[in-house]
Write an enzyme that holds these catalytic residues in place. Structure first.
Site, PDB file in Angstrom:
ATOM      1  N   CYS A 124       4.289 -11.595  -1.063  1.00 37.92           N
ATOM      2  CA  CYS A 124       4.465 -10.394  -0.440  1.00 37.92           C
ATOM      3  C   CYS A 124       4.693 -10.905   0.989  1.00 37.92           C
ATOM      4  CB  CYS A 124       3.315  -9.371  -0.674  1.00 37.92           C
ATOM      5  SG  CYS A 124       3.696  -7.442  -0.070  1.00 37.92           S
ATOM      6  N   ASP A 193      -5.910  -6.939   1.473  1.00 39.56           N
ATOM      7  CA  ASP A 193      -5.675  -5.563   1.747  1.00 39.56           C
ATOM      8  C   ASP A 193      -6.662  -5.079   1.469  1.00 39.56           C
ATOM      9  OD1 ASP A 193      -2.907  -3.768   1.714  1.00 39.56           O
ATOM     10  OD2 ASP A 193      -2.493  -5.575   0.029  1.00 39.56           O
TER      11      ASP A 193
END
Length: 308
Positions: A124, A193
């Site tokens: 990512c 996250d």
């Protein structure tokens, strides 16, 4: 000046993306909106601030940096609107300053774990993970990076651009090549996250397969995460909600209409067990996953546990 509804929409549609950038934008939007509420009574002010907080938090349910940023920003003790606004503005400016400084600290701490000649795999687009890689490269370590495409939104393209511009040799691979390529890797570094109280990692979908492949190949996995990405509410057993996004990110809507027996699932995140993680690199230092509770208690505060 951050407009509240514009910022909320940009977070929801991922125009503003990345847990750290989301947190900073939300804090700034709450701060700037609070400045417009000086004429309200104490009761009206509280109602408005809580509604603004709700709007921001509901835009992205998984990235705990968002509710943490909102909760830390909106904390105030005054019952006077003008004084409460001053507290909120100070909270926001402190949070944004600390968030900006966190990346430098993470970079310095994490770079110590990188050896000269290491091949690093990342997934990512994590500013914290990239900070570690860039710091090690600036220290003169001859490293290279293997970056995943990170479907369906291909955040890996952002990562390879940043690494290219920094002069770091980088190879892009499709997500499904992770296990095959892991034999060529020395170290895996990913962002976060959310991190639960037990040290489990919630991150971009596909992170858990990197960690599983790394465990199989006996490669270390480092997680780069600012302290505000730890989730206080998981102390009470609350599960981190996994966001499901639109099928439009995966398949053309017209194509899907032609196949009435097909549905699409598009989870944005997955969960990596703490036993697959060797170390969490934060702005407060490096910790094993088992110390996640200490990070929450010492650096966020248990008074955030019940805040929504």
């Amino acid at each position: 000046m951050y407009d509240l509804m514009d910022t909320a929409e940009k977070i929801r549609t991922m125009e503003i993306r990345g847990a750290g950038r989301i947190a900073v934008a939300a804090s700034a939007a709450l701060r700037d909106h609070a400045r417009t509420l000086s004429s309200l009574s104490a009761e009206e002010f509280e109602k408005s601030i809580n509604e603004v907080a709700r709007i921001l938090v509901e835009t992205r349910p998984t990235a705990v940096s968002l509710p943490n940023a909102v909760a830390l920003t909106k904390k105030h003790s005054s019952r006077n609107a003008t004084e409460a606004i001053a507290e909120i503005v100070a909270n926001s400016e402190r949070f944004i300053k600390n968030a900006n400084e966190a990346l430098d600290k993470i970079g310095r701490v994490g770079a110590r774990r990188i050896r000269d000649g290491d091949v690093i795999m990342t997934h990512c687009n994590s500013h914290a993970a990239i900070a570690i890689i860039k710091t090690a490269f600036k220290q003169g370590k001859k490293i290279s990076v293997i970056a995943t495409e990170s479907r369906p939104r291909r955040q890996g393209f952002i990562t390879i651009r940043e690494l290219n511009d920094a002069g770091i040799p980088t190879t892009l691979i499709v997500d499904s090549a992770v296990r095959l390529v892991m034999k060529d890797v020395d170290l895996v570094i990913v962002g976060a996250d959310s991190i639960a109280v037990n040290g489990a990692l919630v991150n971009k979908i596909g992170t858990s397969q990197l960690a599983l492949a790394a465990r199989e190949a006996r490669k270390n996995v480092l997680v780069a995460a600012e302290t505000y990405k730890f989730s206080p509410n998981t102390i009470l057993g609350q599960m981190v909600e996994i966001e499901d996004r639109s099928s439009n990110e995966v398949i053309d809507p017209d194509m899907l209409k032609e196949m009435p027996n097909v549905k699409v699932r598009n989870p944005a995140f997955d969960i990596t067990p703490p036993e697959y993680i060797d170390l969490i690199i934060t702005d407060a230092g490096a910790f094993p996953p088992a110390m996640a509770y200490m990070v929450i208690k010492e650096y966020l505060g248990l008074d955030l546990v019940d805040l929504k």
